[in-house]
Design a protein around this motif. Sequence first.
Motif, PDB file in Angstrom:
ATOM      1  N   LEU A 172       0.810  -1.080  -0.119  1.00 45.29           N
ATOM      2  CA  LEU A 172      -0.054   0.120   0.065  1.00 45.29           C
ATOM      3  C   LEU A 172       1.115   1.328   0.054  1.00 45.29           C
ATOM      4  CD1 LEU A 172      -2.900   1.433   0.753  1.00 45.29           C
ATOM      5  CD2 LEU A 172      -1.963   1.331   3.319  1.00 45.29           C
TER       6      LEU A 172
ATOM      7  N   THR B 207      -7.708   0.743   4.192  1.00 50.89           N
ATOM      8  CA  THR B 207      -7.099  -0.761   4.697  1.00 50.89           C
ATOM      9  C   THR B 207      -8.189  -1.746   5.452  1.00 50.89           C
ATOM     10  OG1 THR B 207      -6.618   0.389   6.771  1.00 50.89           O
ATOM     11  CG2 THR B 207      -4.619   0.159   5.287  1.00 50.89           C
TER      12      THR B 207
ATOM     13  N   SER C 135       3.789  -1.824   3.255  1.00 48.09           N
ATOM     14  CA  SER C 135       3.541  -0.445   2.805  1.00 48.09           C
ATOM     15  C   SER C 135       4.663   0.563   3.021  1.00 48.09           C
ATOM     16  CB  SER C 135       2.390   0.276   3.744  1.00 48.09           C
ATOM     17  OG  SER C 135       2.970  -0.246   5.310  1.00 48.09           O
TER      18      SER C 135
END
Length: 767
Positions: free
Chosen positions: A316, A342, A373
């Motif tokens: 992410l 999320t 991430s």
Amino acid sequence: MIVGTIDQYNHAFPHAPLNLSFSGDGFSLRTQGNGKVVRIVGHNERGALYGAFEYLSRLAQGTLSSNVDYTTSPSAPIRWTNEWDNMDGSIERGYAGNSIFFENGAVLANLSRVTQYARLLASIRVNAVVVNNVNADPATLESNNINGLGRIADAFRPYGIQLGLSPYFASPVNISGLPTYDPLDSRVIAFWQNKTDEIYKRIPDMAGYLVKASSEGQPGPLDYNRTLAQAANLFAKAVKPYGGLVMYRGFIYDATYDKADWTADRAKGAVDYFNGLDGKFDDNVVVQIKYGPVDFQVREPASPLFSHLPSTSMALEVEVSQEYLGQQCHLAYLPPLWKTVTDFDLRINGTSSRVRDIITNKRFKHPSRLGGSAAVVNVGQNSTWLGSHLAMSNLYAYGRLAWNWESDETEILQDWVRLTFGRRDPHLMNTITQMSLASWPAYENYTGNLGTMTITDIYTHFGPNPQRRESKTSGTWLRADEKSIGMDRTVWNGTGPGTGFARQYPDEVYQMYEDLENTPDNLLLWFHHVPYTRRLHSGETVVQHFYNAHYSGAQTAADFVRMWQSLHGSADLDEERYQEVLFRQVFQAGHALVWRDAIVNWLHNVSGIPDDLGRVGHHPWRIEAESMLLDGYKPYAVDPFEAASNSTAIVTSTNTTVGRASVILPQRFTSGVYNLAVNFFDMLGGNSTYEVSVNNCTVATWTADWQDTGKLGHAPSIYIDAHSATRITFPGIKVRNGDRLSIVGTPSGIEPAPLDYISLLPVGVVD
Ligand code: GCU
């Protein structure tokens, strides 16, 4: 006190070996005997360091109980930051001064800030930093810079931070003079292998490459009709022998769309470009995906790309730097926004598929076990790192969430408050908690509602400029006409086709967004083009929701000032931080009004629908500068019109003429004490001075130097527009009815002492 890795521990105590269930950079912290015996054991060296920081954090917060027994492991191995630093020392979308890494085309001689940054990041368990801009400069990887990069890596290393780099895709041409950068050409392959070998020779623990290619004008594989996977694998093979990774960015779109085409849509770009590539990436490639399909907006649905790559590792991408969210001049605590993504369940194949489970590899269980991430942070030389004390909660929270996306955002925030300010004053804790949790919703309220995104200017990304979003090629239009607004992203809206973006989601999610009735209000205009008069689930009409939200959001920003002022003198707050935050909160309150007025006036103008509560266009406490008696000043039509009250400002008639605007206070201003607010324009390229007087007695003076001195740090503007629009307030101004109020403006440089209006506000009134 014992600190070490599990191997070291078991080597030292062979008769009592530990068997702890942790993994990756995990650790165990145990205290015994009323805290006299402390045992910190890491799964690896990083883990031992993180355990030590955890111990210090609990000590500082007063939460270190006498018998702690705590073991933790990261939810994912990739916990990186990205810094968009340029070799000349500037930072793309950075709002806190110059680079801590580069200056004048080379790595800085003094890297002491880098060491501090590494320590800071290690304390929040970040393990790699990509130090140069994704819009990469070929010079970064030139041989004469490799040693400098090595010095950065050396500064990082003691803190368990690895260095990552963004390569410029066409470097084989720029650096080696090859005629091509085709990723399948053997000379290009050899170039990248040699370059990578050269880098690893100096930096044996280099984390890997972060690649932006074929996006926003960057060179890339599409220039040669090659796929994104072929490009990613080119780099993956080069770093593979060294255990390096390739973070390949999913942020890919074509920058030119045709507004006449109702199926054109920038949001569709990533999924379209990755179509058919799942499973074609080498196992050390991770596709790094921004949380939403467009670009770090105030609200977006989760990127559908997360549901298209089940056989590929994914990470992410979030943004700590508040590019579209007030550029650290507005308070916005972002974890609640990140969690809308999320926590979102994409329902892939009808089963639970939360984005946090996809990026931590729980959902698809990719054999490489990669995932995690990255946050675009963009810290600078400013001593606060991000330009604002309060913005640092976002960086702290990012580290905590990257470790475990299920952590509670309020608990994280409160840990940060205790660590940053102290733990003596519960009022301070409550106030910062309330302000932070109200901040992102307030920002959304006074910027872009119902899924229209932020509605910032499409270049500076700071102040409002809705009409620029409507420009021909942006691909993310508001499509606001006299009757309706919103981008139709359905497949079929009942009467005709939309862009079809909704179909990029798995069935259940697609059906929800395809259906007007089932789409949540906060994404309505993301997915649908509807009349202004349509009723929301909340009962308000679309247009009235915009009006109400803007008034309530701006009110919240004004409340933040009072809330912060209530902390003056707190045992946990020194005067310096008090004043610096106050300055920003006052600015935010003023700029929230600029936002409010710009958006509601623009919407009123396109829709022609009045505000049910009669607020829009009605400003009883304002005196427009252009209505005052002008001497040396002249009216100026502001573009875009909504950036100024009544669309008009005043400017001095030349850049050397001193201007005077005066007015005999109208009847409605009865004798009394008022807060004086002045809206002016602080442009880059001049430091005009202003003086306000009442009956020739000076009551206020200031210099419009916030942009030129970098005091605010947001994207600069050399225009009279909604980025330079600024409000200054002076409390407790005594006037009598019939007094003469004057402002004298002295121009400077290109800045013609511009003024929009003054407000004389009874206490408690915002206008
Ligand atoms: C945004 C941002 C750019 C950046 C790009 C990216 O468009 O405004 O400055 O380069 O994202 O993420 O690559």
